[in-house]
Design a protein around this motif. Structure first.
Motif, short mmCIF file in Angstrom:
data_model
loop_
_atom_site.label_atom_id
_atom_site.label_comp_id
_atom_site.label_asym_id
_atom_site.label_seq_id
_atom_site.Cartn_x
_atom_site.Cartn_y
_atom_site.Cartn_z
N ILE A 85 -13.36 3.18 -4.56
CA ILE A 85 -12.57 3.08 -5.79
C ILE A 85 -12.22 1.63 -6.12
O ILE A 85 -12.50 1.15 -7.23
N VAL A 135 -13.69 -0.36 -9.47
CA VAL A 135 -12.75 -0.88 -10.47
C VAL A 135 -13.01 -2.37 -10.67
O VAL A 135 -13.07 -2.86 -11.80
N PHE A 178 -9.89 6.84 -9.78
CA PHE A 178 -10.46 5.69 -10.51
C PHE A 178 -9.55 5.30 -11.68
O PHE A 178 -9.31 4.11 -11.91
#
Length: 464
Positions: free
Chosen positions: A254, A258, A289
């Protein structure tokens, strides 16, 4: 009246500097200077001298790193922490170019393998290819300049550098540093000109090598205009697909995705754009997310806490807004973001399952937008990931080694990252697009090799 270009701070559109544009006569003088330097081998810079110049340049850059960081932010508006990383990379890039000079070597070619080749010794050498024309992009104003300028100097080529008209100051600063480091007059000429003059420059027969970083439309157009014998390297963009399998490690993945999706507001040629997620974990993926995305701080790139800065121009914000609205109208679910914050900033945005025909699915977005698509069959996801004409870097997240290797093999990309985002790059690795995404391979050492050419020397002697 003299034509000029205005460099604006992308965050608030304030004037940073106004610089003159060159005219036709100036371009002619610049080409003649570069050609004259290359044609007279007594002018060539010896390898040891190239090493001295580049070593000193790296040292000066290091001393002035904070100044270079602020200059890059003022014109390109990449947030402070990311601009700092770029300047450190640029310094490392100059060092890599310096180190590779000692690797510019040929090899012995065996003779005497037939009766006709007796009494001979043969070997190859590497020589500078000639005058290099370099056309650069706005998104990494110093590091891209290093990739096109330091490489040419390392190869022993005179270089004419045309930076983006939005971000020329970092390239000009590098030129000043190289001059201070002892680079002789004329070996690096930085030009600011309109597109017509730029095309005239790079398609001139006096140019031996074109290195271009920018849009595919412009890159392929320029290639079509090159005279016979002129070599080129083109670096365009991609849509950076990611395949996420059900066994992916969320704690690693994650934050990685990002960062890869919203770094420099998505204005990166390998920015995470299309994420294909196994539907077994899709809801969980979207939740985590979007949670991480919503924590990103959008604002003034000079603030050290800022994660996402502005887009390069208000026009790009308008385009991104149009594309997001179109995608939603065509069936995409807006998970988070989706709105402009100001004339220059746009919210980090996540779209779920946009139509495969929407612009966000078919084009490189070059903005802070990530699209998520669910899949049940990995081969189908790979097929969709490969469907566009652009193929650059891709990624797969899984802890299954067979799935990782199979996916890496099937993805049409020049590089596949396993459990890392698509935007990973170090400057000593090969880097470039395939198909419409580019031609040739970048990376400091690879570019230097491209800017040289081999010469075979065969020595015949009865004494051999």
């Amino acid at each position: 009246m003299e034509n000029t270009t205005k460099i604006l701070f992308p965050y608030d559109q304030s004037l940073v500097k106004e610089l003159p544009l060159l005219d036709h006569n100036a371009i002619e003088t610049i080409l003649n200077t570069a050609e004259s330097l290359f044609n007279d081998q007594s002018n060539w810079i010896a390898p040891f001298k190239r090493i001295e110049i580049l070593e000193k340049a790296a040292s000066i850059m290091n001393e002035r790193s904070e100044e270079l960081i602020h200059l890059a932010i003022s014109e390109g508006a990449k947030p402070y922490k990311d601009s700092k990383a770029e300047i450190l990379r640029a310094i490392k890039g100059v060092k890599l170019a310096t180190e590779h000079i000692s690797q510019l070597k040929g090899e012995q070619i065996p003779m005497g393998l037939t009766e006709a080749s007796l009494k001979r010794i043969a070997f190859t050498t590497r020589e500078p290819i000639g005058v290099v024309a370099a056309v650069s992009a706005f998104n990494h104003p110093l590091n891209l300049a290093v990739h096109q300028i330091a490489t040419a100097i390392a190869a022993g080529c005179p270089v004419i550098f045309k930076p983006s008209s939005n971000t020329p100051l970092s390239g000009l600063a590098l030129a000043a540093i190289l001059k201070e480091a002892g680079l002789p007059e004329g070996w690096l000429q930085v030009i600011l000109c309109d597109n017509e003059m730029a095309e005239k420059l790079v398609t001139d027969s006096r140019v031996h090598f074109l290195t271009f970083i920018g849009s595919a439309k412009v890159g392929w157009h320029l290639k079509s205009k090159l005279p016979p014998g002129t070599r080129c390297a083109l670096e365009h963009g991609g849509a950076a697909p990611v395949i996420v399998e059900s066994d992916a490690d969320f704690s690693e993945m994650i934050p990685d995705l990002v960062k890869g999706g919203f770094y420099h507001a998505g204005q990166v040629c390998v920015s995470v754009q299309k994420v294909y997620v196994n539907e077994e974990i899709c809801d969980r993926f979207i939740q985590q997310f979007s949670e991480q995305t919503n924590k990103l701080i959008v604002g003034n790139p000079f603030e050290e806490t800022t994660d996402v800065g502005p887009l390069i121009t208000p026009k790009e914000v308008n385009r991104v807004e149009e594309w997001v609205n179109e995608a939603v109208e065509e069936g995409a679910k807006l998970i988070t973001g989706g709105k402009r914050i100001s004339d220059t900033c746009f919210e980090p945005t996540i779209l779920f399952n946009p139509s495969e025909k929407s612009k966000v699915s078919t084009n490189e977005i070059f903005g802070p937008i990530v699209c998520i698509y669910p899949f049940t069959n990995r081969d189908e996801a790979i097929k969709k990931a490969n469907a566009l004409e652009v193929h650059f870097q891709a990624a797969v997240f899984t802890k299954n080694i067979d799935a990782a290797l199979e996916t890496s093999k099937k993805l049409n990309a020049t590089a596949v990252m396993i459990n890392d985002n698509t935007a990973f790059r170090v400057d000593w690795m090969p880097f470039g697009g395939r198909d419409s995404s580019g031609l040739g391979m970048g990376g400091i050492s690879y570019t230097i090799n491209e800017m040289t050419r081999e010469k075979l020397i065969v020595f015949k002697s009865k004494s051999l």
